[in-house]
Every structure is written in C-alpha cells, then in structure tokens.
Design a protein around this motif. Structure first.
Motif, PDB file in Angstrom:
ATOM      1  N   UNK A 191       0.857  -1.196   0.000  1.00  0.00           N
ATOM      2  CA  UNK A 191       0.000   0.000   0.000  1.00  0.00           C
ATOM      3  C   UNK A 191       0.892   1.245   0.000  1.00  0.00           C
ATOM      4  N   UNK A 192       0.345   2.359  -0.474  1.00  0.00           N
ATOM      5  CA  UNK A 192       1.133   3.602  -0.485  1.00  0.00           C
ATOM      6  C   UNK A 192       1.358   4.063   0.963  1.00  0.00           C
ATOM      7  N   UNK A 193       2.407   4.855   1.173  1.00  0.00           N
ATOM      8  CA  UNK A 193       2.696   5.344   2.536  1.00  0.00           C
ATOM      9  C   UNK A 193       1.534   6.182   3.060  1.00  0.00           C
ATOM     10  N   UNK A 194       0.899   6.941   2.148  1.00  0.00           N
ATOM     11  CA  UNK A 194      -0.229   7.792   2.545  1.00  0.00           C
ATOM     12  C   UNK A 194      -1.381   6.918   3.056  1.00  0.00           C
ATOM     13  N   UNK A 195      -1.651   5.827   2.303  1.00  0.00           N
ATOM     14  CA  UNK A 195      -2.747   4.921   2.683  1.00  0.00           C
ATOM     15  C   UNK A 195      -2.447   4.251   4.036  1.00  0.00           C
ATOM     16  N   UNK A 196      -1.179   3.874   4.244  1.00  0.00           N
ATOM     17  CA  UNK A 196      -0.796   3.224   5.512  1.00  0.00           C
ATOM     18  C   UNK A 196      -1.023   4.183   6.684  1.00  0.00           C
ATOM     19  N   UNK A 197      -0.680   5.453   6.504  1.00  0.00           N
ATOM     20  CA  UNK A 197      -0.889   6.445   7.575  1.00  0.00           C
ATOM     21  C   UNK A 197      -2.375   6.539   7.920  1.00  0.00           C
ATOM     22  N   UNK A 198      -3.226   6.544   6.886  1.00  0.00           N
ATOM     23  CA  UNK A 198      -4.683   6.601   7.112  1.00  0.00           C
ATOM     24  C   UNK A 198      -5.170   5.345   7.848  1.00  0.00           C
ATOM     25  N   UNK A 199      -4.714   4.168   7.355  1.00  0.00           N
ATOM     26  CA  UNK A 199      -5.164   2.905   7.964  1.00  0.00           C
ATOM     27  C   UNK A 199      -4.751   2.841   9.430  1.00  0.00           C
ATOM     28  N   UNK A 200      -3.488   3.239   9.692  1.00  0.00           N
ATOM     29  CA  UNK A 200      -2.979   3.174  11.070  1.00  0.00           C
ATOM     30  C   UNK A 200      -3.832   4.082  11.982  1.00  0.00           C
ATOM     31  N   UNK A 201      -4.149   5.275  11.480  1.00  0.00           N
ATOM     32  CA  UNK A 201      -4.950   6.219  12.280  1.00  0.00           C
ATOM     33  C   UNK A 201      -6.343   5.649  12.537  1.00  0.00           C
ATOM     34  N   UNK A 202      -6.949   5.041  11.498  1.00  0.00           N
ATOM     35  CA  UNK A 202      -8.300   4.453  11.653  1.00  0.00           C
ATOM     36  C   UNK A 202      -8.293   3.338  12.700  1.00  0.00           C
ATOM     37  N   UNK A 203      -7.294   2.438  12.591  1.00  0.00           N
ATOM     38  CA  UNK A 203      -7.220   1.319  13.550  1.00  0.00           C
ATOM     39  C   UNK A 203      -7.009   1.845  14.968  1.00  0.00           C
ATOM     40  N   UNK A 204      -6.027   2.732  15.130  1.00  0.00           N
ATOM     41  CA  UNK A 204      -5.709   3.224  16.482  1.00  0.00           C
ATOM     42  C   UNK A 204      -6.938   3.914  17.091  1.00  0.00           C
ATOM     43  N   UNK A 205      -7.681   4.629  16.250  1.00  0.00           N
ATOM     44  CA  UNK A 205      -8.865   5.318  16.760  1.00  0.00           C
ATOM     45  C   UNK A 205      -9.930   4.310  17.218  1.00  0.00           C
ATOM     46  N   UNK A 206     -10.185   3.278  16.378  1.00  0.00           N
ATOM     47  CA  UNK A 206     -11.214   2.295  16.749  1.00  0.00           C
ATOM     48  C   UNK A 206     -10.781   1.502  17.982  1.00  0.00           C
ATOM     49  N   UNK A 207      -9.474   1.243  18.108  1.00  0.00           N
ATOM     50  CA  UNK A 207      -9.002   0.490  19.285  1.00  0.00           C
ATOM     51  C   UNK A 207      -9.180   1.307  20.553  1.00  0.00           C
ATOM     52  N   UNK A 208      -8.992   2.647  20.451  1.00  0.00           N
ATOM     53  CA  UNK A 208      -9.109   3.454  21.679  1.00  0.00           C
ATOM     54  C   UNK A 208     -10.574   3.736  22.016  1.00  0.00           C
ATOM     55  N   UNK A 209     -11.447   3.834  20.989  1.00  0.00           N
ATOM     56  CA  UNK A 209     -12.855   4.157  21.296  1.00  0.00           C
ATOM     57  C   UNK A 209     -13.704   2.921  21.566  1.00  0.00           C
ATOM     58  N   UNK A 210     -13.393   1.787  20.903  1.00  0.00           N
ATOM     59  CA  UNK A 210     -14.249   0.598  21.061  1.00  0.00           C
ATOM     60  C   UNK A 210     -13.914  -0.224  22.301  1.00  0.00           C
ATOM     61  N   UNK A 211     -12.801   0.096  22.951  1.00  0.00           N
ATOM     62  CA  UNK A 211     -12.433  -0.597  24.194  1.00  0.00           C
ATOM     63  C   UNK A 211     -12.351  -2.096  24.028  1.00  0.00           C
ATOM     64  N   UNK A 213     -14.499  -4.185  23.022  1.00  0.00           N
ATOM     65  CA  UNK A 213     -15.156  -4.737  21.833  1.00  0.00           C
ATOM     66  C   UNK A 213     -14.353  -4.502  20.562  1.00  0.00           C
ATOM     67  N   UNK A 214     -13.172  -3.853  20.664  1.00  0.00           N
ATOM     68  CA  UNK A 214     -12.391  -3.508  19.466  1.00  0.00           C
ATOM     69  C   UNK A 214     -11.866  -4.752  18.763  1.00  0.00           C
ATOM     70  N   UNK A 215     -11.756  -4.639  17.433  1.00  0.00           N
ATOM     71  CA  UNK A 215     -11.203  -5.752  16.643  1.00  0.00           C
ATOM     72  C   UNK A 215      -9.897  -5.336  15.982  1.00  0.00           C
ATOM     73  N   UNK A 216      -8.876  -6.177  15.958  1.00  0.00           N
ATOM     74  CA  UNK A 216      -8.782  -7.370  16.808  1.00  0.00           C
ATOM     75  C   UNK A 216      -8.421  -6.987  18.245  1.00  0.00           C
ATOM     76  N   UNK A 217      -8.789  -7.865  19.211  1.00  0.00           N
ATOM     77  CA  UNK A 217      -8.501  -7.594  20.620  1.00  0.00           C
ATOM     78  C   UNK A 217      -6.990  -7.487  20.833  1.00  0.00           C
ATOM     79  N   UNK A 218      -6.584  -6.771  21.890  1.00  0.00           N
ATOM     80  CA  UNK A 218      -5.159  -6.662  22.218  1.00  0.00           C
ATOM     81  C   UNK A 218      -4.579  -8.069  22.366  1.00  0.00           C
ATOM     82  N   UNK A 219      -3.468  -8.337  21.717  1.00  0.00           N
ATOM     83  CA  UNK A 219      -2.883  -9.688  21.750  1.00  0.00           C
ATOM     84  C   UNK A 219      -2.192  -9.965  20.436  1.00  0.00           C
TER      85      UNK A 219
END
Ligand code: ZN
Ligand code: ZN
Length: 302
Positions: A191-211, A213-219
């Motif tokens: 993936x392009x570096x720009x796309x990776x930055x977006x994906x990383x931000x999306x995942x980190x946000x869902x992990x911090x807000x979904x607690x 219930x976030x996917x995938x669980x910490x582990x």
C-alpha cells in the motif's frame, strides 16, 4: 484410531528410532473391537477410492501392528504401523484440518483441548492453486457491512479468485486467496505510505474508542496487524496464523499391543543342509552294501 497409511517418511538418520518406548498408562481395546473398527475404516476407503487405487490406499489387516501412543496433551491413542519393525513416530499422520500429512511425531488428538491463540507462521512455499468462480455480489450489503463500505468492495459482475495451497515454516499447510494474475515471483503488492498512515490512524482510533469490543482484541492478532502496517500491508501477506500449530499434539511415548490379526507361528522349515547330509550318509551306506554284495557274489561265482 488412525488407519490412514498414505506415507511413511524415509528413514531419517538424524532421529534415533524407538527411543520413546515406554509403559503407556491405561489398557488396549479388545482385539475384536479394534478389528471391527479397522474393517469399517477399510470399507469406507474402498467406497471412497476406485478399485485400481486400493493396493495403494487400503491397508491389509494382516500387515497392521497395533500400538498405544501417549501424547503431550495427556491422552493415549491407538495407532497402527505397517509391520512390527516400525515405530509410531516413523510414519506420518493426517492433519484433520487440511488433510495434508503432518510432520513426523505430530498427531491430531481426537479430544477437544483448550488451545493457545493460533501462532503466525511464515509462508515458505507456494505449492499449487485452484481457481474458483463466483457470481456477482448481491446489491444488499453482506457480512453486516454498512452500504458505503459494501459499495467499495462489491463485485457487480461474475469474478474469479485463485486459492493457493501454501506450506508454512512449521511444516503445516494453509490457504491464501490472490488475484488470478498474481504469481509468487511477482512478490506482494504494498500500500502507499499515505494509505498506511490513514489505515494506522483508523485502527488506532477504533481500538481506543471501542475498548474491549475492538477488533482485533489486544494480543497476537493486533500485534500482527501492527506488523503488517509496518511492512506497508503486503498482499498477499508473507505469513498467516496456523490453526494446526495451536491444536496439534506430539507423540511422547509408545507401547506395543500386538498384531491386529493374530498370527500363528510358522512351522519351522526342515533345514535342507541336515537332510542332504542324512541322504548322503544313507547313499554311502547303500553303496557300501552294494559293494559288499558284489564282492560276495563274485566270490560265490568263483
Ligand atoms: Zn489429547
Ligand atoms: Zn503450523
């Protein structure tokens, strides 16, 4: 019971054979029951294969030697070897997940055990592939997706994908889906570096807000996802989680039970050397008698 006799690994000089002989706790099943189950398994194999393949895939009861094996999960199971001069870890057993042969010494335990999460394993070989055709996706979103995401990934016409059988570093096999045009020598797409930055931000946000219930669980799964982001989301991925590794048992001991079909001891063959000697002695005695009679006769004639 394991009747599959598909392969035995060639003599492996690096392993010493028969070192796991021990007293395995518990008792063997009655011979009659073992033979009945064996014959049922043979009937099933005969039903599944053309008669031309029977000599290769259908074992003969009279060749089978019974063993009890102890597994590292604590269970004891009964297995067969082809003859009594092989040990249960000389042959390989079936991976019930993929129908491939397991590396020697591994065994799929019939009991259900709690297992650790599937570990991730590197792909070491792209073996072969099959192409599967799919019809157009329905217009209504599937997999509980929101309509916008569904619109992005939906195939509006018939499409095909390649499903590769891959060998993993642990010796087990897995499956990877790719585009039809992709070949192993092409390597993964990044993936392009720009796309990776977006994906990383999306995942980190869902992990911090979904607690919780976030996917995938910490582990391990989330760690693996972070690793894939670091590698710029290679597709196909260089590794995958191995279900077999998390569920397989190892053979840690074995004990002989005996032949599946009781054998009558062969009548010892007469030793031909002794017979020849006896015959030679009788012949010599007969010749001496002839000579004696001839001599007697000649003295009478004279
Ligand atoms: Zn077990
Ligand atoms: Zn594995």
């Amino acid at each position: 019971m394991s009747v599959d006799m598909a392969t035995s690994d060639p003599e492996d000089a690096t392993r010493s054979r028969g070192t796991l002989l021990m007293k395995v706790p518990g008792r063997a099943r009655p011979q009659k029951q073992a033979l009945k189950e064996f014959n049922e398994a043979v009937t099933e194999l005969r039903r599944r294969y053309e008669p031309a393949f029977w000599p290769l895939v259908v074992p003969e009861a009279r060749d089978m030697f019974r063993w009890r094996v102890l597994l590292d999960c604590g269970c004891a199971q009964e297995v067969y070897t082809h003859g009594d001069d092989r040990f249960p870890d000389d042959r390989s057993y079936l991976d019930h997940m993929t129908d491939a042969q397991l590396p020697p010494g591994e065994f799929w335990c019939a009991a259900t055990h709690a297992s650790a999460p599937n570990p991730y394993r590197e792909i070491v070989e792209w073996c072969d592939r099959k192409i599967i055709d799919f019809p157009a996706d329905p217009e209504e979103p599937e997999y509980a997706m929101d309509p916008e995401t569904w619109a992005l990934i939906r195939h509006d016409g018939p499409h095909s994908s390649a499903f590769w059988r891959v060998k993993l570093e642990c010796g087990h096999y897995g499956q990877v889906c790719t585009e039809i045009a992709w070949k192993p020598e092409d390597g993964p797409k990044l993936a392009s570096r720009k796309r990776i930055t977006e994906m990383r931000a999306d995942f980190e946000e869902s992990w911090s807000t979904d607690g919780d219930g976030a996917w995938p669980a910490e582990g391990p799964e989330r760690e693996h996802l972070r690793k894939m982001l670091d590698l710029r989301w290679p597709r196909p991925a260089p590794d995958q989680d191995c279900y077999t590794c998390a569920h397989i048992s190892r053979i840690v001991g074995y004990q002989r039970i005996g032949w599946l079909v009781r054998r009558t001891p062969p009548v010892p063959a007469p030793a031909p050397r002794i017979d020849r000697d006896k015959i030679a002695a009788r012949l010599a005695a007969a010749e001496a008698e002839v000579e004696r009679l001839k001599h007697q006769l000649s003295s009478v004639e004279n």
